[in-house]
Motif scaffolding. Sequence first.
Motif, PDB file in Angstrom:
ATOM      1  N   ALA A  99      -6.219  -6.206   3.595  1.00  0.00           N
ATOM      2  CA  ALA A  99      -5.321  -7.233   4.125  1.00  0.00           C
ATOM      3  C   ALA A  99      -4.072  -7.373   3.264  1.00  0.00           C
ATOM      4  CB  ALA A  99      -6.053  -8.568   4.225  1.00  0.00           C
ATOM      5  N   ALA A 100      -4.256  -7.309   1.947  1.00  0.00           N
ATOM      6  CA  ALA A 100      -3.100  -7.400   1.047  1.00  0.00           C
ATOM      7  C   ALA A 100      -2.177  -6.201   1.218  1.00  0.00           C
ATOM      8  CB  ALA A 100      -3.583  -7.504  -0.400  1.00  0.00           C
ATOM      9  N   MET A 101      -2.758  -5.028   1.406  1.00  0.00           N
ATOM     10  CA  MET A 101      -1.935  -3.837   1.664  1.00  0.00           C
ATOM     11  C   MET A 101      -1.190  -3.968   2.977  1.00  0.00           C
ATOM     12  SD  MET A 101      -3.892  -0.353   0.571  1.00  0.00           S
ATOM     13  CE  MET A 101      -5.401  -0.690   1.464  1.00  0.00           C
ATOM     14  N   ALA A 102      -1.904  -4.378   4.008  1.00  0.00           N
ATOM     15  CA  ALA A 102      -1.307  -4.470   5.335  1.00  0.00           C
ATOM     16  C   ALA A 102      -0.096  -5.397   5.330  1.00  0.00           C
ATOM     17  CB  ALA A 102      -2.336  -4.958   6.345  1.00  0.00           C
ATOM     18  N   ALA A 103      -0.167  -6.453   4.523  1.00  0.00           N
ATOM     19  CA  ALA A 103       0.948  -7.399   4.458  1.00  0.00           C
ATOM     20  C   ALA A 103       2.211  -6.747   3.911  1.00  0.00           C
ATOM     21  CB  ALA A 103       0.558  -8.595   3.595  1.00  0.00           C
ATOM     22  N   LYS A 104       2.059  -5.685   3.127  1.00  0.00           N
ATOM     23  CA  LYS A 104       3.208  -4.980   2.545  1.00  0.00           C
ATOM     24  C   LYS A 104       3.723  -3.866   3.462  1.00  0.00           C
ATOM     25  CE  LYS A 104       3.086  -7.313  -1.319  1.00  0.00           C
ATOM     26  NZ  LYS A 104       4.191  -8.225  -1.701  1.00  0.00           N
ATOM     27  N   LYS A 105       2.997  -3.548   4.517  1.00  0.00           N
ATOM     28  CA  LYS A 105       3.385  -2.570   5.529  1.00  0.00           C
ATOM     29  C   LYS A 105       3.773  -1.198   4.953  1.00  0.00           C
ATOM     30  CE  LYS A 105       4.973  -6.185   8.665  1.00  0.00           C
ATOM     31  NZ  LYS A 105       6.104  -6.717   9.474  1.00  0.00           N
ATOM     32  N   PRO A 106       2.918  -0.599   4.122  1.00  0.00           N
ATOM     33  CA  PRO A 106       3.243   0.728   3.593  1.00  0.00           C
ATOM     34  C   PRO A 106       3.113   1.812   4.661  1.00  0.00           C
ATOM     35  CG  PRO A 106       1.023   0.147   2.967  1.00  0.00           C
ATOM     36  CD  PRO A 106       1.603  -1.065   3.645  1.00  0.00           C
ATOM     37  N   ASP A 107       3.964   2.819   4.582  1.00  0.00           N
ATOM     38  CA  ASP A 107       3.826   3.977   5.467  1.00  0.00           C
ATOM     39  C   ASP A 107       2.615   4.812   5.083  1.00  0.00           C
ATOM     40  OD1 ASP A 107       6.236   3.318   6.754  1.00  0.00           O
ATOM     41  OD2 ASP A 107       7.407   4.460   5.295  1.00  0.00           O
ATOM     42  N   LEU A 108       2.318   4.850   3.801  1.00  0.00           N
ATOM     43  CA  LEU A 108       1.291   5.732   3.251  1.00  0.00           C
ATOM     44  C   LEU A 108       0.344   4.929   2.377  1.00  0.00           C
ATOM     45  CD1 LEU A 108       0.088   8.490   2.188  1.00  0.00           C
ATOM     46  CD2 LEU A 108       1.969   8.504   0.540  1.00  0.00           C
ATOM     47  N   VAL A 109      -0.946   5.230   2.485  1.00  0.00           N
ATOM     48  CA  VAL A 109      -1.939   4.703   1.557  1.00  0.00           C
ATOM     49  C   VAL A 109      -2.596   5.881   0.847  1.00  0.00           C
ATOM     50  CG1 VAL A 109      -4.171   3.532   1.329  1.00  0.00           C
ATOM     51  CG2 VAL A 109      -2.403   2.565   2.805  1.00  0.00           C
ATOM     52  N   VAL A 148     -10.443  -0.550  10.054  1.00  0.00           N
ATOM     53  CA  VAL A 148     -10.824  -0.601  11.474  1.00  0.00           C
ATOM     54  C   VAL A 148     -11.060  -2.049  11.896  1.00  0.00           C
ATOM     55  CG1 VAL A 148     -12.569   0.091  13.149  1.00  0.00           C
ATOM     56  CG2 VAL A 148     -11.768   1.730  11.442  1.00  0.00           C
ATOM     57  N   GLN A 149     -11.784  -2.790  11.062  1.00  0.00           N
ATOM     58  CA  GLN A 149     -12.090  -4.177  11.378  1.00  0.00           C
ATOM     59  C   GLN A 149     -10.816  -5.012  11.527  1.00  0.00           C
ATOM     60  OE1 GLN A 149     -14.359  -6.100   8.312  1.00  0.00           O
ATOM     61  NE2 GLN A 149     -14.500  -8.045   9.397  1.00  0.00           N
ATOM     62  N   LEU A 150      -9.854  -4.774  10.626  1.00  0.00           N
ATOM     63  CA  LEU A 150      -8.605  -5.536  10.649  1.00  0.00           C
ATOM     64  C   LEU A 150      -7.575  -4.955  11.611  1.00  0.00           C
ATOM     65  CD1 LEU A 150      -8.259  -6.240   6.822  1.00  0.00           C
ATOM     66  CD2 LEU A 150      -9.019  -7.821   8.606  1.00  0.00           C
ATOM     67  N   LYS A 151      -7.934  -3.823  12.227  1.00  0.00           N
ATOM     68  CA  LYS A 151      -7.062  -3.154  13.200  1.00  0.00           C
ATOM     69  C   LYS A 151      -5.685  -2.848  12.611  1.00  0.00           C
ATOM     70  CE  LYS A 151      -9.475  -5.285  17.093  1.00  0.00           C
ATOM     71  NZ  LYS A 151      -9.363  -6.125  18.309  1.00  0.00           N
ATOM     72  N   TRP A 152      -5.717  -2.346  11.381  1.00  0.00           N
ATOM     73  CA  TRP A 152      -4.468  -1.941  10.718  1.00  0.00           C
ATOM     74  C   TRP A 152      -4.639  -0.530  10.176  1.00  0.00           C
ATOM     75  CZ3 TRP A 152      -3.507  -0.489   5.592  1.00  0.00           C
ATOM     76  CH2 TRP A 152      -2.159  -0.210   5.329  1.00  0.00           C
ATOM     77  N   ALA A 153      -3.609   0.267  10.340  1.00  0.00           N
ATOM     78  CA  ALA A 153      -3.634   1.624   9.815  1.00  0.00           C
ATOM     79  C   ALA A 153      -2.237   2.017   9.340  1.00  0.00           C
ATOM     80  CB  ALA A 153      -4.106   2.611  10.878  1.00  0.00           C
ATOM     81  N   PRO A 154      -2.140   2.683   8.203  1.00  0.00           N
ATOM     82  CA  PRO A 154      -0.844   3.223   7.791  1.00  0.00           C
ATOM     83  C   PRO A 154      -0.538   4.476   8.615  1.00  0.00           C
ATOM     84  CG  PRO A 154      -2.540   3.930   6.270  1.00  0.00           C
ATOM     85  CD  PRO A 154      -3.212   3.010   7.258  1.00  0.00           C
ATOM     86  N   LYS A 155       0.666   4.981   8.452  1.00  0.00           N
ATOM     87  CA  LYS A 155       1.012   6.223   9.145  1.00  0.00           C
ATOM     88  C   LYS A 155       0.274   7.422   8.555  1.00  0.00           C
ATOM     89  CE  LYS A 155       5.637   4.593  10.411  1.00  0.00           C
ATOM     90  NZ  LYS A 155       7.100   4.784  10.204  1.00  0.00           N
ATOM     91  N   MET A 156      -0.001   7.362   7.264  1.00  0.00           N
ATOM     92  CA  MET A 156      -0.741   8.435   6.596  1.00  0.00           C
ATOM     93  C   MET A 156      -1.768   7.806   5.666  1.00  0.00           C
ATOM     94  SD  MET A 156       2.351  11.082   5.520  1.00  0.00           S
ATOM     95  CE  MET A 156       1.226  12.365   4.975  1.00  0.00           C
ATOM     96  N   LEU A 157      -2.957   8.416   5.598  1.00  0.00           N
ATOM     97  CA  LEU A 157      -4.033   7.916   4.745  1.00  0.00           C
ATOM     98  C   LEU A 157      -4.683   9.075   4.008  1.00  0.00           C
ATOM     99  CD1 LEU A 157      -6.021   5.742   3.731  1.00  0.00           C
ATOM    100  CD2 LEU A 157      -7.329   6.082   5.852  1.00  0.00           C
TER     101      LEU A 157
END
Length: 416
Positions: free
Chosen positions: A234-244, A261-270
Amino acid sequence: MRQARHGRHVCNGTAAVAVVAAAGLVLAACGSSKPTASAGSHAALKIGISLSLTGDFSDPGKNAERGYRLWADTVNAKGGILGRKVQLKIVDDTSSPAQVVTNYQNLITKDHVDLTFGPFSSLLTIPASQVAKRYGYAFLEPAGGGPKVFAQHLNNLFFVQPAPVVKQGDVFADYVLSLPAAQRPKTAAYPALDDPFASPIADEVRGRLEAAGIRTVYQQIYPAEITDLAPVVAAMAAKKPDLVVGGTQADDAYRMVKAMVQLKWAPKMLYLSNGANDPHNFPGNVGPANVNGIFSSGDWFPSSSTYGSAAFIKAYTAAYGGTADSIDSTSAEAFACGQLLEQVAAKTGKVDNATVIATLHKGTWKTLEGNLSWNSDGAADSSYVLVQWIGGKMLPVYPADRAAHAPATAALPWSG
């Protein structure tokens, strides 16, 4: 090439060293207990191994056990080594640095094994290798390549993978930096397990990408005891990174994907340094529908043309079932330790510890892991391969000369 996370244990290697220091008086009192293993003996060639058959490392520990046992069965079917059947003495260290010290001390001084092979993870390899060094034993180890392993400067240690694991993420950084500037991520997040293997990989990638202008928007080292990574995600998602870039081990890699998956958030690259490179356990732990697009890195693949790969795959699937695609690289790493021992015996006519140490420090040796040679600290100097989940399979995708498929650019499955 996976290194296990270590759950409840202290993560910086200091505790592991302290365990050996505390045991020092006991070890010193035992004196030398180093048998000779040469062509003149017909007794079984006993090899002592401590593995994590229970506890936090049990999944990869059992993969290593499969590789070791498969090698022993294979070499014994050919008559053994120098006419001696190989007998493995494998004991459970419960994923504990304290227990691994006790195990190797007992294997050497009570069971009087001729040789020792290593456990799983840098955390356990550090104290285990010090016990082996104290008694003059060679220590071929398949899965302990963190920086503090080589900082010990032990000439008896040989890491049977292409390079120190801190270099594992370099191939991902190479790939990102090979992209045209317009296609590169602009921002990145670096969550990492507090682990002597995992966090240095994320740090290494971060340094290279920052130098190329990719801005870090999140960096966090989370404790090994963590069971819920949703707050981190959740903390990462708030920063909206392109890559994790995740400096992960097995369990926390699974938890990170499940939290995304649970939070329904994904970066462009993982990219996940570990866990995602386990073809056997990763899909079942995160859901087969959630694997595609995730990057990791590895050292051996069913498509590898390295020394003995075809025979290894045939023997593995005959012994354990499944398909070539389900073979975990940890099994190949353990098997490769045995390949090296066979070659030393063939070259010298001996397999005593002093001969193994001196011989392996000369020349280049063929294994499932590629052609290996080591510096004085036991680190090899080759490179890993970037892998990605595509069509439900983990495939080598970079560099091009070792790729089975081009990298996929589609969004992660749960991104919506």
